[in-house]
Design a protein around this motif. Structure first.
Motif, PDB file in Angstrom:
ATOM      1  N   GLU A  77       0.750  -0.729  -0.347  1.00  0.00           N
ATOM      2  CA  GLU A  77      -0.040  -0.130   0.127  1.00  0.00           C
ATOM      3  C   GLU A  77       0.690   1.085   0.254  1.00  0.00           C
ATOM      4  O   GLU A  77       0.030   2.429   0.579  1.00  0.00           O
ATOM      5  CB  GLU A  77      -1.153   0.058   1.008  1.00  0.00           C
ATOM      6  CG  GLU A  77      -1.985  -1.137   0.950  1.00  0.00           C
ATOM      7  CD  GLU A  77      -3.115  -0.958   1.734  1.00  0.00           C
ATOM      8  OE1 GLU A  77      -4.303  -1.048   1.138  1.00  0.00           O
ATOM      9  OE2 GLU A  77      -3.458  -1.162   3.145  1.00  0.00           O
ATOM     10  N   HIS A  96      -0.925   4.813   8.446  1.00  0.00           N
ATOM     11  CA  HIS A  96      -2.254   4.433   7.410  1.00  0.00           C
ATOM     12  C   HIS A  96      -2.508   2.959   8.231  1.00  0.00           C
ATOM     13  O   HIS A  96      -0.834   2.577   9.047  1.00  0.00           O
ATOM     14  CB  HIS A  96      -1.762   3.848   6.259  1.00  0.00           C
ATOM     15  CG  HIS A  96      -2.454   2.414   5.715  1.00  0.00           C
ATOM     16  ND1 HIS A  96      -4.247   2.467   5.440  1.00  0.00           N
ATOM     17  CD2 HIS A  96      -2.249   1.215   5.417  1.00  0.00           C
ATOM     18  CE1 HIS A  96      -4.834   2.270   5.468  1.00  0.00           C
ATOM     19  NE2 HIS A  96      -3.618   0.741   5.362  1.00  0.00           N
ATOM     20  N   HIS A  98      -5.545   0.234  10.498  1.00  0.00           N
ATOM     21  CA  HIS A  98      -6.665  -0.320  10.304  1.00  0.00           C
ATOM     22  C   HIS A  98      -7.375  -0.548  11.812  1.00  0.00           C
ATOM     23  O   HIS A  98      -7.668  -1.733  12.201  1.00  0.00           O
ATOM     24  CB  HIS A  98      -6.861  -1.708  10.021  1.00  0.00           C
ATOM     25  CG  HIS A  98      -5.565  -2.200   9.129  1.00  0.00           C
ATOM     26  ND1 HIS A  98      -4.091  -2.886   8.470  1.00  0.00           N
ATOM     27  CD2 HIS A  98      -5.456  -0.770   7.729  1.00  0.00           C
ATOM     28  CE1 HIS A  98      -4.038  -2.582   7.793  1.00  0.00           C
ATOM     29  NE2 HIS A  98      -4.616  -2.163   6.872  1.00  0.00           N
ATOM     30  N   HIS A 166     -11.899  -0.176   5.983  1.00  0.00           N
ATOM     31  CA  HIS A 166     -10.355  -1.006   6.169  1.00  0.00           C
ATOM     32  C   HIS A 166      -9.590  -0.203   7.173  1.00  0.00           C
ATOM     33  O   HIS A 166      -9.355  -0.793   7.751  1.00  0.00           O
ATOM     34  CB  HIS A 166     -10.009   0.150   5.180  1.00  0.00           C
ATOM     35  CG  HIS A 166      -8.794  -0.096   4.185  1.00  0.00           C
ATOM     36  ND1 HIS A 166      -7.717  -0.493   2.637  1.00  0.00           N
ATOM     37  CD2 HIS A 166      -7.442  -0.502   4.637  1.00  0.00           C
ATOM     38  CE1 HIS A 166      -6.268  -0.526   2.948  1.00  0.00           C
ATOM     39  NE2 HIS A 166      -6.375  -0.769   4.387  1.00  0.00           N
TER      40      HIS A 166
HETATM   41 MN    MN Z   1      -4.620  -1.154   4.828  1.00  0.00          MN
END
Ligand code: MN
Length: 243
Positions: A77, A96, A98, A166
């Motif tokens: 990603e 980033h 989750h 996500h």
């Molecule tokens: Mn991810």
């Protein structure tokens, strides 16, 4: 240590803090824009953040190509980082994750906004990006630059964007700022989930958000929080390993 080396150590500390505070687990990542080459960013090789060392850190072009891969595996990603650094000159660090506390707000109409004073840093508006809007059925992963750029467009000038089913992406002007915003995004989301069970929620006003986030960005506040989190994560303030 040069200033650059210090920033690499600080990026390692950021990885460890985010793991210690439960914001990331085996997955999730944090990057910085290269301090001397603004068209590059620095991100670990594919590894759980709690295990990241300086030797894992890799330089990438904004397109996500490694400058010196040395056989290392890479996070798929990467376009999350490249897309946002490309679109936002003011962004110098990106997380980033989750967070399971945040995800419920990515799949329902209930808005995630600051309602706890330390949540001010996440900003007054948190857009929700749905990969399906422009890419139909996918693996849900942001795996292409087209997808990364689409996410960056949804983020706009905001600090945080939620990602449907996500997780989220958090941006900042420094490593410390983005780590603080990531931790309090999760804390605010948890408190909001609890509050919604009790009744109607009074959110912070735009004026309160502005005033409180200014306070959170002050060096004294940043320093105090960083020292606390770095110590909890087993990293001394000076970045010494295993301190
Ligand atoms: Mn991810």
């Amino acid at each position: 240590m040069t200033n650059f080396d210090e920033q690499l150590e600080e990026l390692v500390t950021a990885n460890r803090i985010l793991a210690r505070e439960g914001v990331v687990d085996a997955f999730g990542h944090v990057s910085i824009r290269h301090p001397e080459h603004p068209d590059r960013y620095i991100l670990s090789q594919s590894r759980a953040p709690d295990l990241v060392n300086v030797s894992d850190l890799m330089e990438y072009t904004l397109e996500g190509d490694p400058l010196d891969q040395q056989g290392r595996t890479m996070y798929s990603e990467r376009p999350i980082h490249g897309g946002i650094y490309e679109a936002r000159d003011d962004v110098l660090a990106i997380v980033h994750n989750h967070s399971a506390t945040v995800v419920p707000f990515t799949v329902t109409d209930t808005p995630l906004r600051p309602m706890f004073h330390l949540g001010a840093l996440i900003g007054p508006e948190l857009p929700v990006w749905d990969i399906r809007d422009n890419f139909q059925d996918t693996s849900m992963l942001v795996a292409t630059m087209d997808q990364g750029r689409d996410l960056a467009r949804c983020l706009g000038d905001c600090r945080v964007a939620l990602m449907r089913g996500h997780g989220c992406v958090i941006t900042g002007k420094s490593i410390r700022e983005v780590v603080m915003a990531s931790i309090y995004l999760q804390v605010n989301a948890g408190l909001l989930l609890e509050s919604l069970r009790l009744g109607d929620v009074k959110y912070m006003t735009p004026g309160e958000i502005e005033l409180m986030s200014e306070g959170q960005m002050r060096p004294t506040a940043q320093e105090r929080a960083w020292e606390y989190w770095a110590n909890r994560a087993g990293r001394r303030k000076d970045g010494d390993k295993n301190a």
